[in-house]
Design a protein around this motif. Structure first.
Motif, PDB file in Angstrom:
ATOM      1  N   ARG A 166      19.837 -27.454 -29.491  1.00 62.11           N
ATOM      2  CA  ARG A 166      18.518 -28.061 -29.696  1.00 62.11           C
ATOM      3  C   ARG A 166      18.620 -29.564 -29.880  1.00 62.11           C
TER       4      ARG A 166
ATOM      5  N   ARG B 144      -5.976 -33.253 -22.938  1.00 61.87           N
ATOM      6  CA  ARG B 144      -5.152 -32.057 -22.766  1.00 61.87           C
ATOM      7  C   ARG B 144      -4.568 -32.065 -21.373  1.00 61.87           C
TER       8      ARG B 144
ATOM      9  N   CYS C  68       2.711 -21.757 -20.999  1.00 65.08           N
ATOM     10  CA  CYS C  68       3.332 -21.233 -22.224  1.00 65.08           C
ATOM     11  C   CYS C  68       3.563 -22.315 -23.274  1.00 65.08           C
ATOM     12  N   HIS C  69       3.992 -23.494 -22.824  1.00 61.59           N
ATOM     13  CA  HIS C  69       4.384 -24.534 -23.778  1.00 61.59           C
ATOM     14  C   HIS C  69       3.175 -25.321 -24.264  1.00 61.59           C
ATOM     15  N   ALA C  70       3.322 -25.861 -25.462  1.00 65.49           N
ATOM     16  CA  ALA C  70       2.254 -26.675 -26.046  1.00 65.49           C
ATOM     17  C   ALA C  70       2.161 -28.000 -25.300  1.00 65.49           C
TER      18      ALA C  70
ATOM     19  N   ARG D 242       0.555 -30.474 -26.591  1.00 64.14           N
ATOM     20  CA  ARG D 242       0.282 -31.463 -27.627  1.00 64.14           C
ATOM     21  C   ARG D 242       1.479 -31.559 -28.567  1.00 64.14           C
TER      22      ARG D 242
ATOM     23  N   ASP E 278       1.019 -17.115 -38.324  1.00 58.02           N
ATOM     24  CA  ASP E 278       0.778 -18.553 -38.439  1.00 58.02           C
ATOM     25  C   ASP E 278       1.900 -19.341 -37.766  1.00 58.02           C
ATOM     26  N   GLU E 279       3.114 -18.918 -38.045  1.00 55.29           N
ATOM     27  CA  GLU E 279       4.263 -19.652 -37.540  1.00 55.29           C
ATOM     28  C   GLU E 279       4.267 -19.706 -36.013  1.00 55.29           C
TER      29      GLU E 279
ATOM     30  N   ASP F 284      -3.216 -23.512 -26.821  1.00 50.38           N
ATOM     31  CA  ASP F 284      -2.858 -24.005 -28.151  1.00 50.38           C
ATOM     32  C   ASP F 284      -1.666 -23.266 -28.752  1.00 50.38           C
ATOM     33  N   GLN F 285      -0.667 -23.030 -27.930  1.00 49.71           N
ATOM     34  CA  GLN F 285       0.545 -22.429 -28.461  1.00 49.71           C
ATOM     35  C   GLN F 285       1.247 -23.398 -29.404  1.00 49.71           C
ATOM     36  N   MET F 286       2.098 -22.846 -30.243  1.00 47.75           N
ATOM     37  CA  MET F 286       2.869 -23.693 -31.132  1.00 47.75           C
ATOM     38  C   MET F 286       4.032 -24.313 -30.348  1.00 47.75           C
ATOM     39  N   PRO F 287       4.341 -25.567 -30.619  1.00 46.63           N
ATOM     40  CA  PRO F 287       5.401 -26.218 -29.843  1.00 46.63           C
ATOM     41  C   PRO F 287       6.738 -25.457 -29.890  1.00 46.63           C
ATOM     42  N   TYR F 288       7.042 -24.826 -31.024  1.00 46.00           N
ATOM     43  CA  TYR F 288       8.324 -24.133 -31.117  1.00 46.00           C
ATOM     44  C   TYR F 288       8.207 -22.645 -30.810  1.00 46.00           C
TER      45      TYR F 288
ATOM     46  N   PRO G  81       6.770 -21.099 -27.566  1.00 45.17           N
ATOM     47  CA  PRO G  81       6.071 -21.002 -26.284  1.00 45.17           C
ATOM     48  C   PRO G  81       5.775 -19.546 -25.953  1.00 45.17           C
ATOM     49  N   ARG G  82       4.533 -19.266 -25.540  1.00 42.99           N
ATOM     50  CA  ARG G  82       4.132 -17.904 -25.208  1.00 42.99           C
ATOM     51  C   ARG G  82       3.138 -17.984 -24.080  1.00 42.99           C
TER      52      ARG G  82
ATOM     53  N   VAL H 158      13.927 -18.036 -34.495  1.00 39.51           N
ATOM     54  CA  VAL H 158      15.164 -18.646 -34.006  1.00 39.51           C
ATOM     55  C   VAL H 158      15.133 -20.171 -34.099  1.00 39.51           C
ATOM     56  N   HIS H 159      13.945 -20.749 -33.959  1.00 37.85           N
ATOM     57  CA  HIS H 159      13.854 -22.208 -34.047  1.00 37.85           C
ATOM     58  C   HIS H 159      14.140 -22.688 -35.460  1.00 37.85           C
ATOM     59  N   ARG H 160      13.804 -21.855 -36.442  1.00 44.61           N
ATOM     60  CA  ARG H 160      14.141 -22.188 -37.825  1.00 44.61           C
ATOM     61  C   ARG H 160      15.613 -21.919 -38.100  1.00 44.61           C
TER      62      ARG H 160
END
Ligand code: SF4
Ligand code: SF4
Lengths: 156, 248
Positions: free
Chosen positions: A72, A94, A118-120, A122, B74-75, B167-171, B173-174, B186-188
């Motif tokens: 990472r 966006r 899939c990826h953000a 923002r 949330d995570e 609006d997926q979370m950066p860590y 991806p879905r 896994v990112h944590r």
């Protein structure tokens, strides 16, 4: 005479319409400024020319290393690209907009970008603000993650 | 904010990270951080010297409490579409009732991070895989959404994404058309932090979840596993799960 004047008027209208079209709706992409430079002498994590041509190779390579091996590093991480290239202002464009960093060029080059299915699109700070009104840190990697320096040897 | 200020903040973050990283490397004379915990430099691949695992004490798991599930949602930005049959579930609470005695207990069920994962066996593309450190993941870049893995998983641990997401979370991806399941955060973990569910359970003082390296004899999870008896769910399948239970 009247006919001649009308022609001039029409020509003027046409030109008038043409001028903003070539200035505002320029064919060249309007690329938003990044949040920061890597160093005084280098803008991006690789030389900018190289990034323009090869950014997909860098992030593709990094993607496999991250998903499968847990590597990472920040230098070629898509998350870090977005952190630096996309503003965390509430009204920041966006990825569907041509004003979004990635889409500005991809629209120009007519290359579909599917990362953001899939990826953000923002930065982490935006997601954090939206999901953690209390300002928790669950999204951010903690500060003691080892950074990869992109200055020094690797800078060109 | 002027441009120069912006640059300064960015540099400070970079340098701050560097300073903390190098401070971490020498905690005390002769003691290296790598010997204490699992702080792996970001540029090093994970290895099989570590096997991540979780011990869940059902006796401590409070009935009615849903904190681990909420923390996970949330995570990872898991949102529902009001379709309980297909909404994503990486961890869920299960209630067990002994029909003889009427005694009830609850426990969270999640991907068991099997050593011999059936999901990986059946995946036709190689998208389902097990990392060297035992974490079972889906590489969604490769997944074609065939859902064989969902059928193969004995624990119903996987979900398929039916909807276009935003609006997926950066860590985390879905995206639509892929399968997903618990990643042990896994990112944590790669950042030497604890999964969100464990953090939430501990914060509520329930302490039903312990996460750690099962290959490290001095880790809390190894010591508790050694001291007390524990079970694998469906141990008969011999999958050698990374998630173990007590009190069931
Ligand atoms: S619990 Fe299911 S999804 Fe998780 S590793 Fe085992 S078979 Fe795969
Ligand atoms: S749904 Fe994806 S991960 Fe599951 S078996 Fe099919 S390709 Fe593999």
């Amino acid at each position: 005479m009247i006919n001649y004047g009308l022609k001039i008027l029409l020509l003027g209208l046409l030109l008038g319409a043409a001028v903003p079209a070539s200035a505002g709706g320029s064919l060249l992409p309007v690329i938003p400024e990044a949040q920061a430079r890597v160093s005084e002498t280098q803008g991006c994590v690789e030389p900018v020319d190289d990034m323009r041509k090869n950014h997909m190779e860098y992030i593709l390579h990094q993607r496999d290393k991250t998903v499968h091996e847990g590597i990472r590093t920040q230098q070629h991480s898509l998350v870090e690209c977005i952190n630096c290239h996309v503003s965390d202002a509430p009204d920041a464009p966006r990825v569907s907009s041509e004003e979004h960093f990635c889409n500005s060029c991809h629209t120009y080059a007519a290359v579909k970008v599917d990362c953001f299915q899939c990826h953000a699109d923002r930065p982490v700070s935006t997601a954090q603000k939206l999901s953690q009104p209390g300002g928790g840190e669950s999204l951010l990697l903690s500060a003691d993650r080892q950074p990869v320096s992109v200055t020094g040897d690797q800078a060109q | 904010m002027s441009e120069q200020e912006g640059i300064d903040i960015y540099r400070r973050r970079f340098l701050g990270n560097a300073a903390k990283a190098s401070a971490g490397l020498a905690l005390a004379p002769g003691i290296m951080l790598t010997e204490l915990g699992h702080a792996k430099p970001a540029d090093e691949a994970v290895t099989g010297q570590v096997r991540w695992g979780m011990l869940i004490d059902s006796n401590k798991c409070a009935e009615g409490c849903n904190d681990c599930v909420q923390a996970c949602n949330d995570e990872h930005g898991l949102t529902g579409f009001d379709r309980p049959a297909t909404d994503a579930q990486w961890i869920r609470k299960v209630k067990l009732k002994d029909r003889q005695t009427g005694h009830t207990q609850t426990l969270p069920l999640l991907c068991q991070h099997c050593e011999h994962p059936p999901c990986v066996d059946v995946c036709p593309t190689g998208a389902s895989f097990k990392r060297e450190d035992g974490i079972v993941l889906v590489d969604k870049h490769i997944c074609i959404g065939c859902r064989y893995c969902m059928m193969a998983c004995p624990y119903k641990a996987r979900s398929f994404i039916h909807e276009t997401l935003q609006d997926q979370m950066p860590y985390a991806p879905r995206g639509k058309g892929t399968v997903e399941s618990c990643t042990f955060c896994v990112h944590r973990v790669d950042d030497d932090r604890t999964p969100a569910c464990v953090e939430a359970c501990t914060a509520e003082n329930h302490n039903a979840l312990v996460f750690g390296d099962m290959h490290d004899p001095s880790s809390q999870i190894s010591q508790e596993l050694e001291r007390h008896s524990s079970q694998q769910i469906r141990a008969d399948l011999q999958l050698n799960t990374g998630v173990r239970y007590r009190g069931i």
